[in-house]
Design an enzyme around this catalytic site. Structure first.
Site, mmCIF file in Angstrom:
data_model
loop_
_atom_site.group_PDB
_atom_site.id
_atom_site.type_symbol
_atom_site.label_atom_id
_atom_site.label_comp_id
_atom_site.label_asym_id
_atom_site.label_seq_id
_atom_site.Cartn_x
_atom_site.Cartn_y
_atom_site.Cartn_z
ATOM 1 N N SER A 146 0.854 -1.187 0.000
ATOM 2 C CA SER A 146 0.000 0.000 0.000
ATOM 3 C C SER A 146 0.889 1.236 0.000
ATOM 4 O O SER A 146 2.032 1.193 0.472
ATOM 5 C CB SER A 146 -0.888 0.002 1.256
ATOM 6 O OG SER A 146 -1.532 1.256 1.426
ATOM 7 N N TYR A 159 -1.443 -0.488 10.692
ATOM 8 C CA TYR A 159 -1.563 -0.880 9.285
ATOM 9 C C TYR A 159 -0.357 -0.379 8.498
ATOM 10 O O TYR A 159 0.251 -1.125 7.726
ATOM 11 C CB TYR A 159 -2.861 -0.318 8.702
ATOM 12 C CG TYR A 159 -3.057 -0.618 7.241
ATOM 13 C CD1 TYR A 159 -3.523 -1.858 6.831
ATOM 14 C CD2 TYR A 159 -2.776 0.347 6.270
ATOM 15 C CE1 TYR A 159 -3.697 -2.146 5.479
ATOM 16 C CE2 TYR A 159 -2.953 0.069 4.926
ATOM 17 C CZ TYR A 159 -3.417 -1.176 4.532
ATOM 18 O OH TYR A 159 -3.581 -1.452 3.196
#
Length: 240
Positions: A146, A159
């Site tokens: 990501s 995350y």
């Protein structure tokens, strides 16, 4: 559906293949002729992806697997080896989000769930499945990360940490395995229209779609043998 059998005869394992990006990747690799082995925790979701692939004329096999469990991953690897005797492409896509607030308010079990799925799971699948590629001296491992692994993400620190870690893991894996003719790449998508994270206030039509990530995976696994794209940063054309 127009067929392109660039991956005919190849076997690919896709984790988190029951929905979203993972399902899109599985459909695209099957369209290119690969047999898609669909891994995930929900058999019903995997079977839905398998039906879509079969209806389009592709081949898929459902293989329930929890990437946070080494025992589950090793059992899946044994089944792949027993059934096919080869593995050409591993896509580590399984992941969970975590955007509920600042790090100091995150309970330890929340940290464990995020890191165990997004980072430890890739270690488990690589440990269990890479030896097949090493023996064949061929293969692709693609880790779906990501842009949160490149930039600060307030209220999503765990995350982000898991994706920063995944990027570092990927770069190091690439150097370890390139001598075996195995190419390891990491894809870092920006805002993608899935249910992984919150998209409040964003225009979903301007976000990346799961098929955009799938197309990027297809580019990586069909590149020329002498080339090695190790990292792709994937952004929406327009900010959503």
């Amino acid at each position: 559906m127009e067929k392109d059998y660039a991956l005919a005869g190849q076997v690919t394992v896709i984790t988190g293949a029951g929905r979203g990006v993972g399902a899109a990747i599985a459909r695209e690799l099957a369209r290119l002729g690969a047999t898609a082995v669909l891994c995930g925790r929900s058999r019903a979701a995997l079977e839905s992806t398998a039906r879509a692939i079969a209806e389009a004329g592709g081949r898929a096999e459902v293989l329930p697997c929890d990437v946070t469990s080494l025992e589950s991953v090793e059992a899946a690897a044994k089944r792949v080896e027993d059934s096919f005797g080869r593995l050409d492409i591993l896509v580590n896509n399984a992941g969970v989000g975590g955007f509920g607030g600042p790090l100091h308010q995150l309970p330890p079990e929340g940290w464990d769930q995020i890191v165990n799925t997004n980072l430890r799971g890739v270690y488990y699948t690589t440990r269990a499945l890479a030896p097949m590629m090493i023996r064949a001296r061929s293969g692709h491992i693609i880790n779906i990360s990501s842009l949160a692994g490149k930039n600060a993400l307030p209220n999503g620190a765990a995350y982000a940490a898991s994706k920063w870690g995944l990027n570092g893991l990927s770069y190091s894996m690439a150097e370890e395995l390139r001598g075996h003719n195995i190419r390891v790449a990491v894809i870092c998508p920006g805002s993608t229209n899935t249910d992984l994270g919150p998209h409040a206030g964003k225009d979903h039509s301007k976000m990346l779609q799961p098929d955009d990530v799938a197309h990027t995976v297809a580019m990586l696994v069909t590149q020329s043998p002498q080339s090695f794209v190790s990292e792709i940063l994937l952004r929406p054309t327009q900010k959503p």
